[in-house]
Design an enzyme around this catalytic site. Structure first.
Site, PDB file in Angstrom:
ATOM      1  N   LYS A 131      74.980  89.182  44.845  1.00 13.59           N
ATOM      2  CA  LYS A 131      74.051  88.115  45.233  1.00 13.59           C
ATOM      3  C   LYS A 131      74.625  87.287  46.397  1.00 13.59           C
ATOM      4  CE  LYS A 131      70.797  85.171  45.298  1.00 13.59           C
ATOM      5  NZ  LYS A 131      69.492  85.523  45.842  1.00 13.59           N
ATOM      6  N   CYS A 190      68.671  78.350  48.985  1.00 14.77           N
ATOM      7  CA  CYS A 190      69.690  79.350  48.637  1.00 14.77           C
ATOM      8  C   CYS A 190      70.760  79.578  49.699  1.00 14.77           C
ATOM      9  CB  CYS A 190      69.017  80.672  48.302  1.00 14.77           C
ATOM     10  SG  CYS A 190      68.094  80.589  46.773  1.00 14.77           S
TER      11      CYS A 190
HETATM   12  N1  LIG Z   1      64.254  79.657  44.786  1.00 22.37           N
HETATM   13  C1  LIG Z   1      64.617  80.849  45.215  1.00 22.37           C
HETATM   14  O1  LIG Z   1      64.058  81.407  46.156  1.00 22.37           O
HETATM   15  C2  LIG Z   1      65.759  81.566  44.547  1.00 22.37           C
HETATM   16  C3  LIG Z   1      65.967  82.931  44.819  1.00 22.37           C
HETATM   17  C4  LIG Z   1      67.019  83.579  44.193  1.00 22.37           C
HETATM   18  C5  LIG Z   1      67.865  82.885  43.347  1.00 22.37           C
HETATM   19  N2  LIG Z   1      67.650  81.546  43.121  1.00 22.37           N
HETATM   20  C6  LIG Z   1      68.563  80.869  42.204  1.00 22.37           C
HETATM   21  O2  LIG Z   1      67.860  80.673  40.969  1.00 22.37           O
HETATM   22  C7  LIG Z   1      68.251  79.421  40.380  1.00 22.37           C
HETATM   23  C8  LIG Z   1      67.024  78.565  40.134  1.00 22.37           C
HETATM   24  O3  LIG Z   1      66.443  78.255  41.386  1.00 22.37           O
HETATM   25  P1  LIG Z   1      64.966  77.647  41.487  1.00 22.37           P
HETATM   26  O4  LIG Z   1      64.636  77.630  42.930  1.00 22.37           O
HETATM   27  O5  LIG Z   1      64.055  78.335  40.538  1.00 22.37           O
HETATM   28  O6  LIG Z   1      65.237  76.157  40.961  1.00 22.37           O
HETATM   29  P2  LIG Z   1      64.178  75.039  40.559  1.00 22.37           P
HETATM   30  O7  LIG Z   1      64.825  73.746  40.841  1.00 22.37           O
HETATM   31  O8  LIG Z   1      62.846  75.362  41.154  1.00 22.37           O
HETATM   32  O9  LIG Z   1      64.017  75.206  38.981  1.00 22.37           O
HETATM   33  C9  LIG Z   1      64.997  74.887  38.072  1.00 22.37           C
HETATM   34  C10 LIG Z   1      64.327  74.392  36.808  1.00 22.37           C
HETATM   35  O10 LIG Z   1      65.315  74.237  35.802  1.00 22.37           O
HETATM   36  C11 LIG Z   1      64.943  73.130  35.009  1.00 22.37           C
HETATM   37  N3  LIG Z   1      66.102  72.714  34.212  1.00 22.37           N
HETATM   38  C12 LIG Z   1      67.165  71.956  34.566  1.00 22.37           C
HETATM   39  N4  LIG Z   1      68.015  71.816  33.529  1.00 22.37           N
HETATM   40  C13 LIG Z   1      67.491  72.510  32.501  1.00 22.37           C
HETATM   41  C14 LIG Z   1      67.911  72.746  31.167  1.00 22.37           C
HETATM   42  N5  LIG Z   1      69.067  72.271  30.700  1.00 22.37           N
HETATM   43  N6  LIG Z   1      67.110  73.480  30.370  1.00 22.37           N
HETATM   44  C15 LIG Z   1      65.937  73.993  30.841  1.00 22.37           C
HETATM   45  N7  LIG Z   1      65.483  73.794  32.093  1.00 22.37           N
HETATM   46  C16 LIG Z   1      66.256  73.065  32.919  1.00 22.37           C
HETATM   47  C17 LIG Z   1      64.449  72.128  36.013  1.00 22.37           C
HETATM   48  O11 LIG Z   1      63.667  71.117  35.424  1.00 22.37           O
HETATM   49  C18 LIG Z   1      63.651  73.048  36.955  1.00 22.37           C
HETATM   50  O12 LIG Z   1      62.290  73.149  36.557  1.00 22.37           O
HETATM   51  C19 LIG Z   1      69.270  78.811  41.344  1.00 22.37           C
HETATM   52  O13 LIG Z   1      70.557  79.152  40.946  1.00 22.37           O
HETATM   53  C20 LIG Z   1      68.946  79.479  42.664  1.00 22.37           C
HETATM   54  O14 LIG Z   1      70.048  79.545  43.511  1.00 22.37           O
HETATM   55  C21 LIG Z   1      66.613  80.895  43.686  1.00 22.37           C
END
Ligand SMILES: NC(=O)c1ccc[n+]([C@@H]2O[C@H](COP(=O)([O-])OP(=O)(O)OC[C@H]3O[C@@H](n4cnc5c(N)ncnc54)[C@H](O)[C@@H]3O)[C@@H](O)[C@H]2O)c1
Length: 458
Positions: A231, A287
């Protein structure tokens, strides 16, 4: 299969909804009550193409639910995804507190005499699976008073590669699926979970048809550390490719070459490929910056100076502010200048503002005392909510944002902007200055129309 997904954001919600569409029973767990309520009502809390339809179908099928209560999701789950945010801390390392909290809740929710595969889908530093295991054990001990039996659970890694804007398409038709697990039974369970996608054995949803050349999806079944590293290496490479294109653009400008032709010329080489070679105001999003910083941080933890990655970051930071230099060249002082900005989100197709170049540009223009009117087709609600104190004005349409402005700066390549000809734009500006940070327009056409036009690398 029964699946729980912790974190119903861009990754968790899309992953959960797609798995529900494929026939699994999915419970999303989020700490944000508003988000959970919206999902339960079938209203997407984020802007993502195809999500309203997908959410409507999976909610109606009864296979997708959302809750704030981990206890309602964990006990019955066979696979539990951790898809919470991992935002960067000031030193560049990722904040693992949300992962920590989710792991504790998962541990506390687990019942003895079952077996759970807990999957890190969030991007976490290499080696984090060990930490997550410890935290899950802590959670289990807090409720059961004893450490879990070794066979109760295992932690696997399944990094996510979806792109915001095409997230559902990318989840249904991924280039590859990376599975990192150290136990065979966990690997088999994950292979079963993903079988419909791997074999492409599902009826494609109308709004996301299967690409005609789509074959079976390659699976990389590997150890956890390699999965985690894949990743980071992928995002480091992609951001380096864009920074490379931007560096070439800066050299093109000096020697008088045109970066669009140059990147077309190199992109036809199959060893290079045409994607991620667009010169512009640099990469952003939730990211690239965060993952690059985290990889640099990791390398330094081991005494290695990752010079190439540091340069990728440096080139990008400078590239973002290139439009300010262009404005200063054209307008000299920016104090009291009325400037219109098209595009806020870090790329088209999303309302995500995290680490968007527009935020750096806005901050710098405000510091220089310019007067800004911005327009974005979907990200204006987000910026008003997240930055309510920003001293900027909001246009009700692309052309409306130009009224009375001396210059236009284009920061996101939304299709909506391409509809307007240079002549139409210039007619709305008091001085026709256009700084095109995404190379949407033809410099020769601008010259013919007498517009002071500056693209990137041309
Ligand atoms: N957004 C992208 O394009 C993308 C792509 C690949 C990987 N990622 C990775 O995926 C992960 C998530 O990214 P995202 O963009 O979806 O983030 P995001 O901020 O959109 O979503 C995260 C969610 O987690 C929730 N959360 C926080 N603490 C929590 C807990 N203890 N229990 C349950 N829910 C909880 C938040 O309220 C939020 O809704 C990150 O590590 C990111 O690097 C993101």
């Amino acid at each position: 299969m029964n699946v729980a997904v912790f974190g119903a954001g861009y990754v968790g919600l899309v992953t959960g909804a797609v798995l529900a569409e494929l026939g699994h029973r999915v419970m999303l767990v989020d700490v944000d009550t508003g988000k959970v309520q919206q999902i339960m009502r079938g209203i997407p809390p984020i802007f993502e193409q195809g999500l309203p339809e997908l959410l409507a179908r999976t909610r109606a099928s009864g296979r997708l639910e959302a809750t704030i209560d981990p206890q309602a999701a964990v006990p019955e789950a066979e696979v539990i995804f951790i898809a919470v945010g991992t935002p960067p801390l000031a030193d560049g390392s990722p904040n693992l507190e949300y992962v920590h909290q989710a792991a504790l809740a998962i541990g506390a929710g687990m019942e003895p005499d079952r077996s759970y595969v807990i999957v890190n889908k969030a991007t976490v530093p290499i080696g984090s699976a060990n930490l997550v295991k410890l935290w899950i054990e802590d959670g289990y001990v807090s409720r059961h008073g004893e450490v879990p039996a070794p066979a109760l659970f295992t932690v696997a890694s399944n990094p996510e590669f979806l792109r915001e804007g095409t997230a559902i398409h990318d989840t249904l038709y991924p280039d590859r699926i990376v599975l990192g697990a150290d136990e065979d039974w966990a690997m088999e369970r994950l292979q079963t979970l993903y079988r419909p996608i791997v074999a492409q054995a599902f009826a494609p949803p109308g709004e996301n048809p299967r690409p005609h050349d789509r074959g079976p999806v390659p699976v990389i079944a590997t150890d956890r550390l390699s999965a985690e590293m894949i990743k980071y290496a992928a995002n480091a490479f992609l951001s380096t490719k864009i920074s490379f294109a931007n560096e070439m653009a800066n050299i093109c400008e000096r020697v008088g070459a045109d970066i669009s032709t140059v990147t077309y010329g190199i992109g036809l080489d199959t060893r290079i490929g045409p994607k991620f070679l667009n010169a512009g105001v640099g990469w952003g999003g939730s990211c690239f910056g965060k993952d690059l910083s985290a990889l640099i941080y990791t390398a330094k933890e081991y005494g290695y100076q990752p010079r190439l990655l540091e340069s990728t970051q440096e080139v990008n930071n400078e590239q973002r502010l290139i439009v300010i230099k262009r404005l200063q060249d054209e307008l000299k002082t920016l104090k009291g200048r009325r400037i219109a900005l098209w595009g806020l989100s870090f790329k088209p197709g999303t309302d995500d503002l995290r680490d968007a170049p527009a935020l750096s540009v806005i901050a710098e223009l405000l510091r220089l005392n310019a007067r800004l009117t911005v327009y974005d087709p979907v990200a204006m609600d987000n910026i008003q909510r997240q930055y309510p104190d920003l001293d900027i004005r909001y246009g009700t349409s692309p052309l409306g944002a130009l009224k009375g402005a001396e210059a236009l700066v284009i920061l996101t390549e939304w299709d909506e902007f391409r509809r307007f000809s240079l002549g139409t734009i210039a007619a709305e500006l008091t001085l026709p200055v256009i700084i095109d940070g995404r190379n949407l327009y033809d410099p020769a056409e601008a010259q013919r129309l007498g517009i002071r036009y500056r693209g990137i690398g041309r």
